[in-house]
Scaffold this motif. Structure first.
Motif, PDB file in Angstrom:
ATOM      1  N   SER A  46       0.757  -1.005  -0.105  1.00 49.99           N
ATOM      2  CA  SER A  46       0.440   0.498  -0.155  1.00 49.99           C
ATOM      3  C   SER A  46       0.989   1.344   0.352  1.00 49.99           C
ATOM      4  CB  SER A  46      -0.955  -0.189   1.639  1.00 49.99           C
ATOM      5  OG  SER A  46      -1.980  -0.986   1.599  1.00 49.99           O
ATOM      6  N   GLY A  49       2.264   1.875  -2.761  1.00 49.38           N
ATOM      7  CA  GLY A  49       1.278   2.215  -4.298  1.00 49.38           C
ATOM      8  C   GLY A  49       1.014   3.791  -4.038  1.00 49.38           C
ATOM      9  N   SER A  52       4.128   5.674  -5.683  1.00 50.22           N
ATOM     10  CA  SER A  52       3.732   5.975  -6.917  1.00 50.22           C
ATOM     11  C   SER A  52       2.696   7.061  -7.512  1.00 50.22           C
ATOM     12  CB  SER A  52       3.091   4.655  -7.795  1.00 50.22           C
ATOM     13  OG  SER A  52       4.574   4.156  -7.920  1.00 50.22           O
ATOM     14  N   GLN A 235      -2.441  -0.003 -11.693  1.00 49.82           N
ATOM     15  CA  GLN A 235      -2.370  -0.820 -10.572  1.00 49.82           C
ATOM     16  C   GLN A 235      -2.058  -2.084 -10.826  1.00 49.82           C
ATOM     17  OE1 GLN A 235      -7.003  -2.245 -10.975  1.00 49.82           O
ATOM     18  NE2 GLN A 235      -7.590  -0.563  -9.711  1.00 49.82           N
ATOM     19  N   ALA A 238       2.244  -0.994 -10.207  1.00 45.55           N
ATOM     20  CA  ALA A 238       2.762  -0.879  -8.826  1.00 45.55           C
ATOM     21  C   ALA A 238       3.013  -1.798  -7.816  1.00 45.55           C
ATOM     22  CB  ALA A 238       1.170  -0.422  -7.958  1.00 45.55           C
ATOM     23  N   ILE A 239       2.023  -3.202  -8.465  1.00 47.76           N
ATOM     24  CA  ILE A 239       2.262  -4.380  -7.830  1.00 47.76           C
ATOM     25  C   ILE A 239       2.777  -5.520  -8.323  1.00 47.76           C
ATOM     26  CG2 ILE A 239       0.263  -4.393  -5.773  1.00 47.76           C
ATOM     27  CD1 ILE A 239       0.002  -6.430  -8.827  1.00 47.76           C
ATOM     28  N   PRO A 360      -2.327   3.321  -8.498  1.00 51.04           N
ATOM     29  CA  PRO A 360      -1.178   2.814  -7.464  1.00 51.04           C
ATOM     30  C   PRO A 360      -1.242   2.415  -5.926  1.00 51.04           C
ATOM     31  CG  PRO A 360       0.005   4.282  -8.898  1.00 51.04           C
ATOM     32  CD  PRO A 360      -1.315   4.349  -9.378  1.00 51.04           C
ATOM     33  N   VAL A 361      -2.519   2.933  -5.304  1.00 50.67           N
ATOM     34  CA  VAL A 361      -3.455   3.179  -4.823  1.00 50.67           C
ATOM     35  C   VAL A 361      -4.319   2.031  -4.150  1.00 50.67           C
ATOM     36  CG1 VAL A 361      -4.179   4.244  -2.576  1.00 50.67           C
ATOM     37  CG2 VAL A 361      -2.862   4.891  -3.403  1.00 50.67           C
ATOM     38  N   THR A 362      -5.138   1.850  -5.568  1.00 52.90           N
ATOM     39  CA  THR A 362      -6.154   0.456  -5.495  1.00 52.90           C
ATOM     40  C   THR A 362      -5.902  -0.537  -6.243  1.00 52.90           C
ATOM     41  OG1 THR A 362      -6.852   1.512  -7.726  1.00 52.90           O
ATOM     42  CG2 THR A 362      -7.927   2.334  -5.839  1.00 52.90           C
ATOM     43  N   GLY A 363      -4.604  -0.768  -6.788  1.00 49.61           N
ATOM     44  CA  GLY A 363      -3.624  -1.886  -7.384  1.00 49.61           C
ATOM     45  C   GLY A 363      -3.354  -2.285  -5.904  1.00 49.61           C
ATOM     46  N   GLY A 364      -1.850  -1.867  -4.655  1.00 46.07           N
ATOM     47  CA  GLY A 364      -2.235  -1.474  -4.127  1.00 46.07           C
ATOM     48  C   GLY A 364      -2.421  -2.436  -2.673  1.00 46.07           C
ATOM     49  N   PRO A 375      -5.381  -7.026  -8.905  1.00 44.38           N
ATOM     50  CA  PRO A 375      -5.865  -6.193 -10.115  1.00 44.38           C
ATOM     51  C   PRO A 375      -5.437  -6.668 -11.073  1.00 44.38           C
ATOM     52  CG  PRO A 375      -3.938  -6.248  -7.904  1.00 44.38           C
ATOM     53  CD  PRO A 375      -4.435  -7.383  -7.868  1.00 44.38           C
TER      54      PRO A 375
END
Length: 424
Positions: A46, A49, A52, A235, A238-239, A360-364, A375
């Motif tokens: 997180s 994310g 990024s 998304q 980021a991960i 990136p935030v939602t992906g994390g 993701p």
């Protein structure tokens, strides 16, 4: 792909090609190792994310501002500002010993280096006629792809010596290309095409006002596509390294090789496929092919239990993703007059960044809460949903929201001047 036949401009395009390529080498060097570097400093998925997203947030705010400034003072000085931002941020990355220093590097990069992309695209728009513009945009995509092949490979190998060395290598490469551009890159924007006004109101510092302007008129759906596709892509980006590590035990070296594969396919597509295909079937159909291909690739990657299925997804991704941005940027460029290229391309860059802010935030969060494959599935849904929507909003290949492929309207015509999109 061949360089557009533009007497007196070929050398400038070659210089810009190598400028973008070397910048992406410097940027690509750190991609395979940044997640591991951040984890060593205590970052979770997180937090990675958020790291990024901080960069994307500042890009969202500043890219259109730099684009509008380049419409006023020219492309060359703004491009040099962007290069200096890259160099400074890489140095801060290299010296970072605390997580907050990584965020500081992202802040510097987001404010200054956000000047690079919209200015480079505006440079292409300055030096290519509408019928060759997709080829010119594809040329910059090929330059980015070559950099993304070489950069991650170098970064993966240098990280085996010490994890901080790739950041210093990136800074050194960027300083060299700054000196090269300072000496050899000429100005592309004619003085007669520069905007006369230069004030806070003219560059629209308020990002929400710019959002509303961009979501009106013939370019509204272009901006929605930019936002949603960059959200889905961010998304996964980021991960991606954390997913590969958890699923296949991949480290920085393996991620570097993966970036080489994706970048190599992208370069092949840019040189061989993008220009001729867009010219033959149009920007809209090219966007649809890319949306379908990228959505399918993410679905396969999320389902991958073996390297074979994962590699198949990567092959489809690398081949089809190269179509999207050149086609979309061409539509945006052709919708703007010669004195508004920087503003228009800066605005679409801002909408790309809007997706990168939240992706990136939602992906994390999705990775941490719903599982490591989630993701990829969310990103697949986003791309396939936009693909489905495009069949209703792109009803005919020759209909480009008022932009005709065979009879290009005058960018300075009164109809274009009164469109709300001109306010971006």
């Amino acid at each position: 792909m061949k360089l557009p036949h533009l007497p007196g401009q070929r050398k400038n395009l070659v210089i810009l090609f190598f400028t973008i390529m070397v910048v992406n080498i410097g940027f690509g060097i750190i991609l395979p190792i940044l997640p591991y570097y951040a984890q060593n400093l205590g970052a979770s998925a997180s937090m990675l994310g958020l790291l990024s997203a901080s960069y994307a947030t500042l890009q969202f705010i500043f890219a259109p501002i730099w684009g509008r400034i380049s419409d006023r003072i020219g492309r060359r000085p703004v491009l040099l500002v962007g290069l200096s931002g890259f160099a400074i941020s890489f140095l801060v990355f290299g010296f970072a010993s605390r997580l907050w220093m990584l965020f500081l590097a992202r802040v510097i990069s987001g404010i200054l280096s956000s000047a690079t992309l919209p200015t480079a695209l505006a440079y292409i728009a300055d030096t290519t006629p509408p019928e060759n513009r997709a080829r010119g945009m594809g040329l910059m995509g090929a330059a980015s792809g070559l950099g993304m092949i070489l950069g991650p490979a170098v970064g993966g190998f240098l990280s085996a010596i010490h994890i901080q060395i790739p950041f210093f290598a990136s800074a050194g490469i960027t300083i060299l290309i700054f000196a090269f551009a300072l000496i050899y890159l000429p100005e592309s924007l004619l003085k007669t095409h520069r905007t006369a006004e230069y004030s806070a109101s003219s560059i629209q510092i308020n990002p929400f006002q710019r959002l509303m302007s961009g979501l009106q008129g013939k370019m509204a759906f272009f901006m929605i596509i930019a936002t949603l596709t960059s959200l889905g892509m961010a998304q996964v980006e980021a991960i991606g390294a954390l997913y590969a590590k958890a699923r296949f035990g991949a480290g920085p070296m393996q991620m570097g090789l993966l970036f080489i594969l994706v970048g190599g396919l992208g370069v092949f597509s840019q040189f061989v496929i993008v220009g001729p295909l867009i010219k033959k079937i149009g920007e809209q159909r090219s966007i649809q092919i890319s949306l379908l291909g990228v959505g399918t690739s993410f679905l396969l990657c999320g389902l991958a239990e073996t390297y074979l299925l994962g590699i198949l997804g990567v092959l489809i991704l690398g081949t089809t993703i190269a179509l999207l941005r050149p086609a979309l940027n061409t539509l945006v460029s052709r919708s703007a007059g010669p004195s508004r290229q920087g503003a228009a391309l800066g605005t679409v860059s801002s909408f790309y960044s809007l997706g990168m802010m939240f992706g990136p935030v939602t992906g994390g969060l999705i990775f941490d809460w719903l599982g490591i494959s989630s993701p990829f599935f969310f990103s697949a849904i986003i791309h396939l949903a936009v693909f489905a929507a495009s069949w209703f909003l792109f009803p005919h290949p020759a209909r480009n929201f008022g932009i005709h492929r065979t009879h290009h309207s005058n960018p300075a015509s009164p109809t274009n001047q009164t469109d709300p999109a001109d306010k971006i």
